[in-house]
Scaffold this motif. Structure first.
Motif, PDB file in Angstrom:
ATOM      1  N   ALA A 291      74.566  61.989  13.435  1.00 38.79           N
ATOM      2  CA  ALA A 291      74.484  60.335  13.548  1.00 38.79           C
ATOM      3  C   ALA A 291      73.445  59.695  12.587  1.00 38.79           C
ATOM      4  CB  ALA A 291      73.832  60.176  15.045  1.00 38.79           C
ATOM      5  N   GLU A 292      73.527  58.636  12.539  1.00 34.77           N
ATOM      6  CA  GLU A 292      72.857  57.447  11.828  1.00 34.77           C
ATOM      7  C   GLU A 292      71.889  56.616  12.788  1.00 34.77           C
ATOM      8  OE1 GLU A 292      73.018  54.365   7.944  1.00 34.77           O
ATOM      9  OE2 GLU A 292      74.724  55.484   8.961  1.00 34.77           O
ATOM     10  N   VAL A 293      70.623  56.739  12.484  1.00 32.74           N
ATOM     11  CA  VAL A 293      69.644  56.023  13.297  1.00 32.74           C
ATOM     12  C   VAL A 293      69.970  54.274  12.926  1.00 32.74           C
ATOM     13  CG1 VAL A 293      67.259  55.344  13.908  1.00 32.74           C
ATOM     14  CG2 VAL A 293      67.983  57.479  13.266  1.00 32.74           C
ATOM     15  N   VAL A 294      70.274  53.623  13.988  1.00 34.59           N
ATOM     16  CA  VAL A 294      70.393  52.229  13.961  1.00 34.59           C
ATOM     17  C   VAL A 294      69.076  51.339  14.091  1.00 34.59           C
ATOM     18  CG1 VAL A 294      71.440  50.058  15.090  1.00 34.59           C
ATOM     19  CG2 VAL A 294      72.662  52.445  14.777  1.00 34.59           C
ATOM     20  N   SER A 295      68.237  51.934  15.227  1.00 36.48           N
ATOM     21  CA  SER A 295      66.930  51.424  15.466  1.00 36.48           C
ATOM     22  C   SER A 295      66.358  52.401  16.294  1.00 36.48           C
ATOM     23  CB  SER A 295      66.998  50.092  16.328  1.00 36.48           C
ATOM     24  OG  SER A 295      67.458  50.577  17.631  1.00 36.48           O
ATOM     25  N   SER A 296      64.725  52.497  15.907  1.00 35.46           N
ATOM     26  CA  SER A 296      64.102  53.696  16.640  1.00 35.46           C
ATOM     27  C   SER A 296      62.689  53.154  17.219  1.00 35.46           C
ATOM     28  CB  SER A 296      63.557  54.630  15.343  1.00 35.46           C
ATOM     29  OG  SER A 296      62.603  55.425  16.006  1.00 35.46           O
ATOM     30  N   HIS A 297      62.535  53.512  18.590  1.00 31.97           N
ATOM     31  CA  HIS A 297      61.120  53.253  19.486  1.00 31.97           C
ATOM     32  C   HIS A 297      60.228  54.208  19.257  1.00 31.97           C
ATOM     33  CE1 HIS A 297      63.112  49.849  22.045  1.00 31.97           C
ATOM     34  NE2 HIS A 297      63.590  49.641  20.813  1.00 31.97           N
ATOM     35  N   SER A 298      60.349  54.729  18.007  1.00 34.87           N
ATOM     36  CA  SER A 298      59.435  56.028  17.653  1.00 34.87           C
ATOM     37  C   SER A 298      58.870  55.963  16.249  1.00 34.87           C
ATOM     38  CB  SER A 298      59.960  57.146  17.998  1.00 34.87           C
ATOM     39  OG  SER A 298      59.198  58.419  17.356  1.00 34.87           O
ATOM     40  N   ASP A 299      57.792  56.408  15.833  1.00 36.36           N
ATOM     41  CA  ASP A 299      57.446  56.216  14.267  1.00 36.36           C
ATOM     42  C   ASP A 299      57.906  57.461  13.607  1.00 36.36           C
ATOM     43  OD1 ASP A 299      55.805  54.259  14.889  1.00 36.36           O
ATOM     44  OD2 ASP A 299      54.007  55.080  15.060  1.00 36.36           O
ATOM     45  N   ALA A 300      58.505  58.439  14.538  1.00 39.55           N
ATOM     46  CA  ALA A 300      59.227  59.580  13.496  1.00 39.55           C
ATOM     47  C   ALA A 300      60.280  59.248  12.847  1.00 39.55           C
ATOM     48  CB  ALA A 300      59.168  60.709  14.853  1.00 39.55           C
ATOM     49  N   LEU A 301      61.380  58.359  13.405  1.00 45.88           N
ATOM     50  CA  LEU A 301      62.451  58.001  12.742  1.00 45.88           C
ATOM     51  C   LEU A 301      62.503  56.554  12.329  1.00 45.88           C
ATOM     52  CD1 LEU A 301      64.893  59.962  15.052  1.00 45.88           C
ATOM     53  CD2 LEU A 301      64.160  60.664  12.915  1.00 45.88           C
ATOM     54  N   LYS A 302      63.251  56.376  11.304  1.00 42.31           N
ATOM     55  CA  LYS A 302      63.498  54.807  10.807  1.00 42.31           C
ATOM     56  C   LYS A 302      64.943  54.571  10.731  1.00 42.31           C
ATOM     57  CE  LYS A 302      62.724  55.642   5.954  1.00 42.31           C
ATOM     58  NZ  LYS A 302      63.126  56.902   5.955  1.00 42.31           N
ATOM     59  N   PRO A 303      65.389  53.372  10.744  1.00 46.74           N
ATOM     60  CA  PRO A 303      66.727  52.986  10.694  1.00 46.74           C
ATOM     61  C   PRO A 303      67.268  53.590   9.236  1.00 46.74           C
ATOM     62  CG  PRO A 303      65.742  51.227  11.345  1.00 46.74           C
ATOM     63  CD  PRO A 303      64.666  52.039  11.108  1.00 46.74           C
ATOM     64  N   GLY A 304      68.381  54.153   9.411  1.00 45.96           N
ATOM     65  CA  GLY A 304      69.138  54.885   8.214  1.00 45.96           C
ATOM     66  C   GLY A 304      68.947  56.358   8.143  1.00 45.96           C
ATOM     67  N   ASP A 305      68.211  56.921   8.852  1.00 42.95           N
ATOM     68  CA  ASP A 305      67.887  58.273   8.849  1.00 42.95           C
ATOM     69  C   ASP A 305      69.066  58.977   9.703  1.00 42.95           C
ATOM     70  OD1 ASP A 305      65.367  58.165   7.815  1.00 42.95           O
ATOM     71  OD2 ASP A 305      64.232  58.474   9.684  1.00 42.95           O
ATOM     72  N   ILE A 306      69.289  60.210   9.066  1.00 42.63           N
ATOM     73  CA  ILE A 306      70.455  60.923   9.546  1.00 42.63           C
ATOM     74  C   ILE A 306      69.970  62.181  10.479  1.00 42.63           C
ATOM     75  CG2 ILE A 306      72.238  62.436   8.798  1.00 42.63           C
ATOM     76  CD1 ILE A 306      72.773  59.593   8.179  1.00 42.63           C
ATOM     77  N   VAL A 307      70.348  62.235  11.550  1.00 46.89           N
ATOM     78  CA  VAL A 307      70.096  63.173  12.599  1.00 46.89           C
ATOM     79  C   VAL A 307      71.052  64.198  13.149  1.00 46.89           C
ATOM     80  CG1 VAL A 307      67.975  61.901  13.229  1.00 46.89           C
ATOM     81  CG2 VAL A 307      69.961  61.727  14.505  1.00 46.89           C
ATOM     82  N   PHE A 308      70.850  65.067  13.862  1.00 43.12           N
ATOM     83  CA  PHE A 308      71.573  66.155  14.536  1.00 43.12           C
ATOM     84  C   PHE A 308      71.002  66.147  15.919  1.00 43.12           C
ATOM     85  CE2 PHE A 308      72.638  69.923  16.909  1.00 43.12           C
ATOM     86  CZ  PHE A 308      73.878  69.805  16.812  1.00 43.12           C
ATOM     87  N   GLY A 309      71.913  65.918  16.954  1.00 44.26           N
ATOM     88  CA  GLY A 309      71.452  65.795  18.405  1.00 44.26           C
ATOM     89  C   GLY A 309      72.554  65.963  19.340  1.00 44.26           C
ATOM     90  N   ASP A 310      72.554  65.849  20.746  1.00 41.83           N
ATOM     91  CA  ASP A 310      73.404  66.072  21.966  1.00 41.83           C
ATOM     92  C   ASP A 310      73.722  64.465  22.057  1.00 41.83           C
ATOM     93  OD1 ASP A 310      74.959  66.405  24.015  1.00 41.83           O
ATOM     94  OD2 ASP A 310      73.477  67.625  25.003  1.00 41.83           O
ATOM     95  N   THR A 311      74.640  64.077  21.018  1.00 47.53           N
ATOM     96  CA  THR A 311      74.751  62.647  21.180  1.00 47.53           C
ATOM     97  C   THR A 311      75.987  62.043  22.116  1.00 47.53           C
ATOM     98  OG1 THR A 311      76.799  62.814  19.639  1.00 47.53           O
ATOM     99  CG2 THR A 311      74.457  62.174  18.805  1.00 47.53           C
ATOM    100  N   GLY A 312      76.963  63.323  22.271  1.00 42.72           N
ATOM    101  CA  GLY A 312      77.879  63.191  23.162  1.00 42.72           C
ATOM    102  C   GLY A 312      79.266  62.440  22.801  1.00 42.72           C
ATOM    103  N   TRP A 313      80.186  62.395  23.303  1.00 38.04           N
ATOM    104  CA  TRP A 313      81.356  61.747  22.674  1.00 38.04           C
ATOM    105  C   TRP A 313      81.494  60.359  22.633  1.00 38.04           C
ATOM    106  CZ3 TRP A 313      86.030  65.747  24.324  1.00 38.04           C
ATOM    107  CH2 TRP A 313      85.722  67.157  23.865  1.00 38.04           C
ATOM    108  N   GLN A 314      80.833  59.635  21.966  1.00 39.37           N
ATOM    109  CA  GLN A 314      80.756  58.189  21.960  1.00 39.37           C
ATOM    110  C   GLN A 314      80.315  57.734  20.697  1.00 39.37           C
ATOM    111  OE1 GLN A 314      77.745  57.260  24.995  1.00 39.37           O
ATOM    112  NE2 GLN A 314      76.555  58.847  24.201  1.00 39.37           N
ATOM    113  N   ASN A 315      80.403  56.504  20.359  1.00 33.35           N
ATOM    114  CA  ASN A 315      80.355  55.686  18.999  1.00 33.35           C
ATOM    115  C   ASN A 315      78.570  55.617  19.033  1.00 33.35           C
ATOM    116  OD1 ASN A 315      83.166  54.782  19.750  1.00 33.35           O
ATOM    117  ND2 ASN A 315      82.540  53.862  17.485  1.00 33.35           N
ATOM    118  N   TYR A 316      78.316  55.347  20.097  1.00 34.96           N
ATOM    119  CA  TYR A 316      76.691  55.100  20.020  1.00 34.96           C
ATOM    120  C   TYR A 316      76.051  55.810  21.250  1.00 34.96           C
ATOM    121  CZ  TYR A 316      77.775  50.892  16.989  1.00 34.96           C
ATOM    122  OH  TYR A 316      78.160  50.337  16.075  1.00 34.96           O
ATOM    123  N   ALA A 317      74.810  56.423  21.064  1.00 29.26           N
ATOM    124  CA  ALA A 317      73.943  57.159  22.063  1.00 29.26           C
ATOM    125  C   ALA A 317      72.466  56.610  21.886  1.00 29.26           C
ATOM    126  CB  ALA A 317      74.142  58.351  21.805  1.00 29.26           C
ATOM    127  N   ALA A 318      71.715  56.604  22.965  1.00 26.02           N
ATOM    128  CA  ALA A 318      70.305  56.340  22.962  1.00 26.02           C
ATOM    129  C   ALA A 318      69.901  57.632  23.294  1.00 26.02           C
ATOM    130  CB  ALA A 318      69.793  55.328  23.824  1.00 26.02           C
TER     131      ALA A 318
END
Length: 333
Positions: A77-104
């Protein structure tokens, strides 16, 4: 964000038998609102794995997927917005996103990935599939040059990489797969020394012919009757890396096989070890360095099976469980 609709695939009912399209429903869900320490993600690719089906049975190395919830699954997934200093918009991440377009998702549960083309490689060779093959074969199987390595589900995402790594380590490699076309593909395209078609039914006999000197390492993705056919053909001090048991995941579990396990393990002094790739994440950088080197030098071919559209995710998983895919199957959202 250009599209603010969050398409979601729900698991509406846990299947008692085989998984079918009726167990899922596509809905337009709410846009997630990330809390402190979370990132809002736009999912790009969803990973499809046999383990998705196992999660419906109950808790494994993760909690079970409950009915009427978004189907669980890993994604790039691509980071849209982040409430953490560890990630910024545009970063690419792997995670348990689930089957959906957007995930928090909590940032602490995300792995930052390099931005590369194609992004799909982050789910296949440089993702869970490649790392599972690497650590399962090399750390658990411990193959030595000249030994015979057998891998089941050999045309799948993990098995196809296991066989290629075993070849470059100087082993004789035998793949077990479903159908003559897949078996031909393993030997002609991926360089396996031999392939056994389990759909022919005579797995024990075919394996005996393909591995006349016995089996030193077995990478097991399926369990069940295939494992039962392999065990008597293991050599003294053989190693079995237990990665999965897909034969037990979908529908009624096999009532047979493997029989005679304790006696064979004792007599042949076998090591039979299960593993989870997450246990090896501290060694991930070395693995990725090796995998990148092998891919760039042409020693490993990357096989990917990309299906378009989140609405096709349920059928794509059903097809994977039926053995439709060659290489890593994923859905482009």
């Amino acid at each position: 964000m250009t599209d603010t609709i969050n398409h979601q695939v729900l698991l509406v009912e846990k299947p008692a038998g085989k998984l079918g399209p009726e167990h899922f429903k596509l809905i337009d869900g709410p846009m997630p609102a990330p809390k402190d320490g979370e990132a809002l993600l736009r999912v790009r690719y969803i990973s499809l794995d046999a383990a998705n089906r196992a999660w419906m049975h109950g808790a494994t190395y993760r909690s079970a997927v409950e009915a009427n919830s978004v189907m669980a699954g890993g994604g790039i997934a691509e980071v849209v917005s982040s409430h953490s200093d560890a990630l910024k918009p545009g970063d690419i991440v792997f995670g348990d996103t689930g089957w959906q377009n957007y995930a928090a998702v909590p940032v602490k549960h995300l792995t930052k990935m390099p931005r590369m083309e194609p992004l799909t490689h982050l789910l296949s060779i440089y993702g869970i599939a490649g790392l599972t093959a690497y650590f399962g074969l090399l750390d658990v199987g411990k193959p030595k040059q000249g030994e015979t390595v057998v891998v089941s589900a050999a045309a799948g995402s993990v098995g196809s990489i296991v066989g290629q790594i075993a070849k470059l380590k100087g082993c004789r490699v035998v793949g077990i797969a479903g159908g003559a076309d897949k078996c031909q593909w393993l030997t002609s395209e991926l360089g396996f020394d031999a392939a056994v078609d389990y759909k022919d039914g005579a797995v024990f006999k075919a394996l005996k012919a393909a591995a006349p000197d016995g089996i030193d390492v077995y990478f097991d993705n399926v369990g069940g009757d295939i494992l039962e056919a392999v065990l008597p053909q293991m050599n003294l001090n053989g190693r079995i890396a237990c990665c999965g048991a897909i034969s037990q995941y979908d529908g009624a579990p096999s009532a047979t096989g493997p029989r005679g396990v304790p006696g064979l393990i004792v007599v042949k002094r076998l090591t039979m070890q299960g593993f989870i790739v997450m246990d090896y994440m501290k060694q991930r950088d070395q693995a990725l360095s090796d995998l990148q080197s092998w891919v760039s030098s042409g020693k490993i071919k990357v096989l990917e099976d990309v299906i378009n559209g989140i609405e096709n995710t349920p059928q794509a998983l059903i097809g994977l469980l039926a053995g439709e895919n060659r290489g890593k199957r994923m859905v482009k959202v």
